[in-house]
Design an enzyme around this catalytic site. Structure first.
Site, mmCIF file in Angstrom:
data_model
loop_
_atom_site.group_PDB
_atom_site.id
_atom_site.type_symbol
_atom_site.label_atom_id
_atom_site.label_comp_id
_atom_site.label_asym_id
_atom_site.label_seq_id
_atom_site.Cartn_x
_atom_site.Cartn_y
_atom_site.Cartn_z
ATOM 1 N N GLY A 15 25.925 61.925 59.819
ATOM 2 C CA GLY A 15 26.521 60.675 59.332
ATOM 3 C C GLY A 15 25.995 60.329 57.946
ATOM 4 O O GLY A 15 24.798 60.490 57.671
ATOM 5 N N ASP B 103 25.365 57.543 56.548
ATOM 6 C CA ASP B 103 24.297 56.533 56.548
ATOM 7 C C ASP B 103 22.955 57.180 56.842
ATOM 8 O O ASP B 103 21.922 56.823 56.246
ATOM 9 C CB ASP B 103 24.591 55.414 57.544
ATOM 10 C CG ASP B 103 24.820 55.922 58.974
ATOM 11 O OD1 ASP B 103 25.180 57.097 59.150
ATOM 12 O OD2 ASP B 103 24.636 55.139 59.905
ATOM 13 N N ARG B 104 22.983 58.182 57.713
ATOM 14 C CA ARG B 104 21.750 58.904 58.062
ATOM 15 C C ARG B 104 21.264 59.724 56.853
ATOM 16 O O ARG B 104 20.082 59.758 56.548
ATOM 17 C CB ARG B 104 21.981 59.823 59.251
ATOM 18 C CG ARG B 104 22.528 59.107 60.483
ATOM 19 C CD ARG B 104 22.749 60.055 61.627
ATOM 20 N NE ARG B 104 21.471 60.440 62.254
ATOM 21 C CZ ARG B 104 21.380 61.334 63.238
ATOM 22 N NH1 ARG B 104 22.453 61.929 63.696
ATOM 23 N NH2 ARG B 104 20.197 61.617 63.764
ATOM 24 N N ASP C 94 17.304 53.416 62.343
ATOM 25 C CA ASP C 94 18.329 52.561 61.745
ATOM 26 C C ASP C 94 19.093 51.877 62.876
ATOM 27 O O ASP C 94 19.797 52.524 63.641
ATOM 28 C CB ASP C 94 19.285 53.415 60.886
ATOM 29 C CG ASP C 94 20.264 52.554 60.107
ATOM 30 O OD1 ASP C 94 20.709 52.995 59.024
ATOM 31 O OD2 ASP C 94 20.604 51.457 60.575
ATOM 32 N N ASP D 103 28.381 50.597 51.901
ATOM 33 C CA ASP D 103 27.811 51.205 53.109
ATOM 34 C C ASP D 103 28.727 50.828 54.271
ATOM 35 O O ASP D 103 28.656 49.717 54.807
ATOM 36 C CB ASP D 103 26.381 50.672 53.333
ATOM 37 C CG ASP D 103 25.807 51.092 54.683
ATOM 38 O OD1 ASP D 103 24.753 50.549 55.074
ATOM 39 O OD2 ASP D 103 26.422 51.954 55.350
ATOM 40 N N VAL D 104 29.648 51.752 54.621
ATOM 41 C CA VAL D 104 30.678 51.463 55.629
ATOM 42 C C VAL D 104 30.187 51.911 56.994
ATOM 43 O O VAL D 104 30.115 53.116 57.276
ATOM 44 C CB VAL D 104 32.004 52.177 55.280
ATOM 45 C CG1 VAL D 104 33.105 51.805 56.274
ATOM 46 C CG2 VAL D 104 32.443 51.849 53.855
ATOM 47 N N GLY D 105 29.811 50.929 57.836
ATOM 48 C CA GLY D 105 29.366 51.234 59.196
ATOM 49 C C GLY D 105 30.461 50.876 60.182
ATOM 50 O O GLY D 105 31.500 50.317 59.805
HETATM 51 N N1 LIG Z 1 23.873 38.285 57.703
HETATM 52 C C1 LIG Z 1 24.303 38.802 58.867
HETATM 53 N N2 LIG Z 1 25.448 38.376 59.423
HETATM 54 C C2 LIG Z 1 25.902 38.912 60.589
HETATM 55 N N3 LIG Z 1 25.254 39.894 61.263
HETATM 56 C C3 LIG Z 1 24.112 40.343 60.745
HETATM 57 C C4 LIG Z 1 23.580 39.835 59.521
HETATM 58 N N4 LIG Z 1 22.426 40.497 59.257
HETATM 59 C C5 LIG Z 1 22.260 41.362 60.252
HETATM 60 N N5 LIG Z 1 23.248 41.270 61.155
HETATM 61 C C6 LIG Z 1 23.310 42.112 62.341
HETATM 62 O O1 LIG Z 1 23.710 43.407 61.847
HETATM 63 C C7 LIG Z 1 24.589 43.998 62.772
HETATM 64 C C8 LIG Z 1 25.387 45.083 62.073
HETATM 65 O O2 LIG Z 1 24.376 46.011 61.647
HETATM 66 P P1 LIG Z 1 24.770 47.184 60.650
HETATM 67 O O3 LIG Z 1 23.546 48.003 60.407
HETATM 68 O O4 LIG Z 1 25.515 46.649 59.482
HETATM 69 O O5 LIG Z 1 25.780 47.995 61.585
HETATM 70 P P2 LIG Z 1 26.700 49.229 61.185
HETATM 71 O O6 LIG Z 1 26.047 49.898 59.986
HETATM 72 O O7 LIG Z 1 26.704 50.067 62.428
HETATM 73 O O8 LIG Z 1 28.041 48.634 60.884
HETATM 74 C C9 LIG Z 1 25.401 42.832 63.282
HETATM 75 O O9 LIG Z 1 25.985 43.146 64.535
HETATM 76 C C10 LIG Z 1 24.333 41.726 63.406
HETATM 77 O O10 LIG Z 1 23.662 41.843 64.650
HETATM 78 C C1 LIG Z 2 25.527 57.650 64.516
HETATM 79 C C2 LIG Z 2 26.479 56.811 63.685
HETATM 80 C C3 LIG Z 2 27.692 56.398 64.466
HETATM 81 C C4 LIG Z 2 25.737 55.541 63.190
HETATM 82 O O1 LIG Z 2 26.663 54.737 62.491
HETATM 83 P P1 LIG Z 2 26.554 53.112 62.446
HETATM 84 O O2 LIG Z 2 25.748 52.684 63.647
HETATM 85 O O3 LIG Z 2 25.839 52.824 61.168
HETATM 86 O O4 LIG Z 2 27.943 52.611 62.470
HETATM 87 C C5 LIG Z 2 26.897 57.622 62.408
HETATM 88 O O5 LIG Z 2 25.733 58.041 61.747
HETATM 89 C C6 LIG Z 2 27.753 58.824 62.729
HETATM 90 O O6 LIG Z 2 28.936 58.681 62.946
HETATM 91 N N1 LIG Z 2 27.145 60.065 62.693
HETATM 92 C C7 LIG Z 2 27.888 61.285 62.866
HETATM 93 C C8 LIG Z 2 27.229 62.188 63.895
HETATM 94 C C9 LIG Z 2 25.835 62.649 63.500
HETATM 95 O O7 LIG Z 2 25.202 62.004 62.627
HETATM 96 O O8 LIG Z 2 25.362 63.665 64.097
HETATM 97 K K LIG Z 3 23.730 52.240 59.800
#
Ligand SMILES: Nc1ncnc2c1ncn2[C@@H]1O[C@H](COP(=O)(O)OP(=O)(O)O)[C@@H](O)[C@H]1O
Ligand SMILES: CC(C)(COP(=O)(O)O)[C@@H](O)C(=O)NCCC(=O)O
Ligand SMILES: [K+]
Length: 251
Positions: free
Chosen positions: A103, A105-106, A125, A6-8
């Site tokens: 996205g 993830d969505r 989310d 799951d690449v965020g």
């Molecule tokens: N075990 C953990 N270690 C570090 N951060 C965590 C942990 N669990 C939750 N977090 C929180 O999760 C955030 C990242 O959320 P995440 O949903 O993975 O973001 P994204 O999908 O946008 O990359 C971090 O900034 C931190 O606040």
């Molecule tokens: C809104 C997001 C940036 C959330 O990503 P994340 O916070 O998990 O990094 C991602 O779902 C995205 O890039 N969406 C594309 C645009 C859309 O969903 O309409």
């Molecule tokens: K996410």
């Protein structure tokens, strides 16, 4: 066995699973790896068991990272890589203008919410950005995107001379007596208020009360102040459902 990535925009959650219900999870900073070999080295330091020659499933919202997983699947996997996308899943109606741009993830959140919580759900989310998904009568109707908590705090820090970076924590009150509490109210409390406001207006569109599900890394900060279910593995479950559906249809 399948490896899920799951690449965020902040973190990459990697999960090894055999059933899409139990996950051996590790959290990597998305900026920490640039090649399939670096990624493999990280995984070998985490996982004791055999992770080679299995399919991988990727939910990526950082397109520049995607090529790493192609190489990874070739070199360390069994050559199969499944990229989560709305267009790859036809069990749900994607009732939006451009399904392709949703996205990944969505998409994963929506698939898991529909399969595990039914036809009428709202998913929030909490990540780099905060996303809201609306599933109504089994159709994905769209949603909303807000800045994440850390992004709000960072924006005040970067945009001003004197405001500090503060801990992501809701303030217990609404009138701050010092800079830190003023910022926490204006970023965390206020964002929760914005989410409640949006959900309140979405719920008006439903005939039946939808299930509210919270997920994402930063859901940990709101779990005591919002109603609904917290399901931290929602995205991973959706990725596995996507894989199950796709592996039977295409390959
Ligand atoms: N075990 C953990 N270690 C570090 N951060 C965590 C942990 N669990 C939750 N977090 C929180 O999760 C955030 C990242 O959320 P995440 O949903 O993975 O973001 P994204 O999908 O946008 O990359 C971090 O900034 C931190 O606040
Ligand atoms: C809104 C997001 C940036 C959330 O990503 P994340 O916070 O998990 O990094 C991602 O779902 C995205 O890039 N969406 C594309 C645009 C859309 O969903 O309409
Ligand atoms: K996410």
């Amino acid at each position: 066995m399948v490896l899920l990535f799951d690449v965020g925009n902040t973190h990459t959650t990697v999960a090894l699973t055999r059933n899409g219900k139990e996950f051996e999870k590790y959290r990597l900073s998305t900026v920490r790896y640039e090649t399939e070999d670096e990624l493999y080295a990280f995984l070998k330091s985490f996982y004791k068991e055999y992770i080679e020659n299995i399919p991988i499933v990727v939910s990526s919202v950082v397109p520049s990272m995607n090529v790493i997983f192609e190489y990874f699947a070739e070199k360390y996997g069994n050559g199969q890589v499944y990229f989560v996308s709305a267009l790859g899943y036809d069990k749900i109606k994607w009732n939006v203008s451009y399904p392709k741009e949703i996205g990944a993830d969505r998409v994963a959140d929506v698939i898991a919410a529909y399969k595990d919580y039914g036809e009428n759900c709202i998913v929030i989310d909490y990540g780099t950005a905060i996303t809201i998904e609306v599933i109504k009568d089994g159709s994905y109707e769209g949603g909303a995107i807000l800045p994440g908590f850390a992004m709000m705090i960072n924006a005040l820090f970067k945009g001003t001379a004197k405001l500090p970076l503060v801990e992501i924590k809701p303030y217990n009150g609404f009138i701050g007596k010092d800079t830190e509490s003023n910022i926490q109210i204006g970023t965390i409390n206020a964002t929760v208020g914005a989410i409640k406001y949006v959900i309140e207006n979405i719920v008006k569109e439903y005939q039946t009360q939808p299930v509210i599900i919270h997920t994402g890394g930063q859901s940990v900060f709101v779990k005591d102040i919002v109603e609904g279910i917290v399901d931290k593995d929602l995205t991973l479950k959706g990725m596995y459902y996507f894989y199950e559906e796709t592996k039977n249809s295409t390959r």
